[in-house]
Design an enzyme around this catalytic site. Structure first.
Site, PDB file in Angstrom:
ATOM      1  CE  LYS A 207     -24.626  16.388  20.101  1.00  0.00           C
ATOM      2  NZ  LYS A 207     -26.096  16.373  20.074  1.00  0.00           N
ATOM      3  N   GLY A 304     -30.333  23.897  22.779  1.00  0.00           N
ATOM      4  CA  GLY A 304     -31.094  25.114  23.065  1.00  0.00           C
ATOM      5  C   GLY A 304     -30.176  26.160  23.674  1.00  0.00           C
TER       6      GLY A 304
HETATM    7  N1  NAP Z   1     -28.168  25.425  18.794  1.00  0.00           N
HETATM    8  C1  NAP Z   1     -27.939  24.568  19.773  1.00  0.00           C
HETATM    9  O1  NAP Z   1     -28.824  24.237  20.563  1.00  0.00           O
HETATM   10  C2  NAP Z   1     -26.569  23.973  19.947  1.00  0.00           C
HETATM   11  C3  NAP Z   1     -26.338  23.062  20.988  1.00  0.00           C
HETATM   12  C4  NAP Z   1     -25.053  22.547  21.197  1.00  0.00           C
HETATM   13  C5  NAP Z   1     -24.039  22.927  20.334  1.00  0.00           C
HETATM   14  N2  NAP Z   1     -24.297  23.792  19.310  1.00  0.00           N
HETATM   15  C6  NAP Z   1     -23.184  24.188  18.445  1.00  0.00           C
HETATM   16  O2  NAP Z   1     -22.936  25.584  18.644  1.00  0.00           O
HETATM   17  C7  NAP Z   1     -22.457  26.152  17.442  1.00  0.00           C
HETATM   18  C8  NAP Z   1     -23.350  27.347  17.064  1.00  0.00           C
HETATM   19  O3  NAP Z   1     -24.669  26.894  16.865  1.00  0.00           O
HETATM   20  P1  NAP Z   1     -25.905  27.915  16.725  1.00  0.00           P
HETATM   21  O4  NAP Z   1     -27.117  27.067  16.789  1.00  0.00           O
HETATM   22  O5  NAP Z   1     -25.770  29.035  17.678  1.00  0.00           O
HETATM   23  O6  NAP Z   1     -25.699  28.421  15.230  1.00  0.00           O
HETATM   24  P2  NAP Z   1     -26.411  29.692  14.537  1.00  0.00           P
HETATM   25  O7  NAP Z   1     -27.625  30.089  15.274  1.00  0.00           O
HETATM   26  O8  NAP Z   1     -26.500  29.358  13.109  1.00  0.00           O
HETATM   27  O9  NAP Z   1     -25.326  30.859  14.735  1.00  0.00           O
HETATM   28  C9  NAP Z   1     -24.144  30.921  14.010  1.00  0.00           C
HETATM   29  C10 NAP Z   1     -23.511  32.287  14.220  1.00  0.00           C
HETATM   30  O10 NAP Z   1     -22.277  32.313  13.507  1.00  0.00           O
HETATM   31  C11 NAP Z   1     -22.205  33.519  12.759  1.00  0.00           C
HETATM   32  N3  NAP Z   1     -21.385  33.296  11.587  1.00  0.00           N
HETATM   33  C12 NAP Z   1     -21.555  32.379  10.602  1.00  0.00           C
HETATM   34  N4  NAP Z   1     -20.570  32.495   9.683  1.00  0.00           N
HETATM   35  C13 NAP Z   1     -19.792  33.502  10.105  1.00  0.00           C
HETATM   36  C14 NAP Z   1     -18.627  34.124   9.588  1.00  0.00           C
HETATM   37  N5  NAP Z   1     -18.079  33.718   8.446  1.00  0.00           N
HETATM   38  N6  NAP Z   1     -18.080  35.148  10.286  1.00  0.00           N
HETATM   39  C15 NAP Z   1     -18.634  35.584  11.430  1.00  0.00           C
HETATM   40  N7  NAP Z   1     -19.728  35.042  11.976  1.00  0.00           N
HETATM   41  C16 NAP Z   1     -20.303  34.015  11.321  1.00  0.00           C
HETATM   42  C17 NAP Z   1     -23.628  33.878  12.408  1.00  0.00           C
HETATM   43  O11 NAP Z   1     -23.705  35.267  12.151  1.00  0.00           O
HETATM   44  P3  NAP Z   1     -25.119  36.004  11.815  1.00  0.00           P
HETATM   45  O12 NAP Z   1     -25.940  35.893  13.057  1.00  0.00           O
HETATM   46  O13 NAP Z   1     -24.741  37.405  11.516  1.00  0.00           O
HETATM   47  O14 NAP Z   1     -25.686  35.259  10.649  1.00  0.00           O
HETATM   48  C18 NAP Z   1     -24.358  33.452  13.691  1.00  0.00           C
HETATM   49  O15 NAP Z   1     -24.334  34.503  14.618  1.00  0.00           O
HETATM   50  C19 NAP Z   1     -22.423  25.019  16.418  1.00  0.00           C
HETATM   51  O16 NAP Z   1     -21.145  24.436  16.402  1.00  0.00           O
HETATM   52  C20 NAP Z   1     -23.432  24.019  16.971  1.00  0.00           C
HETATM   53  O17 NAP Z   1     -23.179  22.701  16.565  1.00  0.00           O
HETATM   54  C21 NAP Z   1     -25.529  24.332  19.096  1.00  0.00           C
END
Ligand code: NAP
Length: 439
Positions: A207, A304
């Protein structure tokens, strides 16, 4: 009303599902504010059968998100899968190649490939937007790039990782050790099963490199961020910090210095006179120092589903309204190439804790090493006496060069009266912590 902005979402996990809900809950409001609807037309995730509590009836499902980026009838592809390389990168490149705007929350991807992606996007005349990648719900990219455009920024620093801030806050409140509080953070869902990206400072470094590029209009340079995490912070040091009038925070700091661009992530002793010392729990905060604003602090939820979705919706609204800005403040070919300031040239005061065998002459040995290495001591604290036993001795220094401090610590560590490796935490000065508080 104008044509809807057609949105395809890759990834329906925490953030993707949050975005889906946000666009549904505020559909009418957003249509009114943007002058057109933000319509989800396609989605992709790994497991189609998973119940996500979302109504996916009217959207096209793609098993392959790269295929979606190429084929979906979308104006924008939102990448919410994650990872510095692999599929996330392919999705963004494919979307851009097909003339679609890209919105992502993926700081790892941007830290590693932000510059080439920005170049690709500019060449194709599309937007690369990433408000959600830094500090979740805090609109810091917009603030730096637009709100503070009338300033020359000298520094930007802050608490960029909510997991670490939660752990350090709980350690201070409860007096417990790192490992114990980490387990609690994992149980609350604030820390991953493999917490290394967060607690070793890598996430904050991602970041910080993005913030520095936006703040200084320079090429993103993640590799030169000095990175140190919080695993070595102990309850004892947190207690001493409190006693000395400080709180320990993991800060990311980027500053233009005579030696070049300094980018560092490490635990800091923050004086209680600085507002950022009071940013607790999972919150994030960022301070920007500019020639006309002096200093401004932005605080809020750094992660979140809700806060992150809010940031993504802001990027989508900008695109819907026709706002087109270069990814990092100025067009990619105009980004400055600023040399990075080596960490051993860093200058500042230091906190050091030693475990010394309590016997006559030990302090004199330590003082002699400090004198020989040009380190000027500001204070020394020894609370306990236990002749022949190891006791903690804390010292703070005046402004010292990192190289000299390290050299002195190496010599001190080799004394036979030093039973545990010395602990060193950099202190930040009042001028570093430009945003002051009356608390
Ligand atoms: N979580 C936070 O608070 C937060 C905050 C800021 C930024 N971020 C960023 O946002 C991004 C997503 O984070 P997240 O927390 O939402 O992750 P997550 O909950 O692990 O979700 C990842 C998603 O990607 C899908 N996925 C993974 N591999 C895939 C593939 N090969 N083809 C199609 N879909 C695929 C998964 O599918 P399934 O659901 O079917 O497994 C899931 O829906 C990351 O870059 C993270 O750094 C997250």
């Amino acid at each position: 009303m104008n044509e809807p902005l057609k949105v395809a979402i890759a990834g329906l996990g925490t953030v993707g599902a949050g975005l889906f809900r946000a666009l549904q809950v505020h559909g009418d409001l957003l249509a009114e504010r943007c002058g057109r609807q933000l319509a989800i037309v396609a989605v992709s995730a790994r497991d189609r059968s998973r119940d996500r509590g979302l109504n996916l009836k009217n959207v096209s499902w793609f098993d392959d998100p790269v295929q979606m980026a190429a084929e979906a009838k979308a104006d924008v592809v939102v990448e919410l899968i994650g990872g510095a390389d692999g599929i996330a990168k392919q999705i963004c490149e494919t979307a851009i190649a097909h003339g679609r705007h890209v919105v992502t929350a993926n700081k790892a991807l941007l830290a590693h490939h932000g510059l080439p992606l920005a170049r690709l996007a500019e060449a194709k005349g599309v937007v690369l937007a990433y408000e959600a990648a830094v500090a979740g719900g805090i609109p810091i990219i917009k603030a730096l790039r637009e709100g503070l455009v009338g300033n020359r920024l000298q520094g930007v620093y802050g608490i960029l990782n909510g997991t670490c801030n939660f752990i350090l806050t709980e350690m201070r409140r409860s007096g417990r050790e790192f490992e114990d509080v980490l387990k609690e953070a994992q149980a609350f869902g604030y820390a991953e099963a493999d917490p290394s990206f967060d607690v070793d400072g890598v996430d904050a470094a991602h970041k910080l490199s993005i913030l520095a590029a936006v703040a200084f209009g320079c090429e993103l340079n993640f590799k030169s961020v000095y990175t140190e995490g919080i695993r070595h912070i102990s309850a004892l040091d947190i207690g001493y910090a409190e006693e000395l009038g400080y709180r320990i925070k993991l800060l990311g700091m980027a500053r233009l210095t005579d030696d070049g661009l300094e980018q560092r992530v490490h635990p800091c002793m923050v004086p209680l006179s600085a507002s950022i010392a009071y940013v607790e729990g999972v919150d994030n905060a960022i301070v920007a120092d500019g020639d006309f604003i002096e200093s401004a602090m932005f605080e809020g939820r750094g992660a979140g589903a809700g806060p992150t979705a809010s940031a993504i919706v802001a990027d989508l609204s900008d695109i819907a309204r026709g706002t087109r800005l270069p990814a990092f403040s100025v067009p990619a070919e105009k980004l400055a190439k600023i040399p990075s300031a080596p960490m051993n040239r860093h200058k500042g005061p230091y906190y050091v804790r030693l475990m010394l065998v309590d016997r006559p002459g030990v302090i004199a040995d330590v003082a002699a090493i400090l004198r020989d290495e040009n380190v000027s001591m500001e204070s020394m604290l020894q609370r306990r006496r236990a002749p022949g036993e190891p006791v903690p001795v804390v010292l703070t220094t005046h402004e010292t060069r990192e190289a000299e401090m390290r050299q002195a610590l190496e010599k001190i560590a080799s004394l036979d009266t030093v039973v545990v490796a010395p602990r060193m935490i950099r202190m930040i000065t009042l001028s570093d912590a430009s945003e002051q508080t009356n608390r």
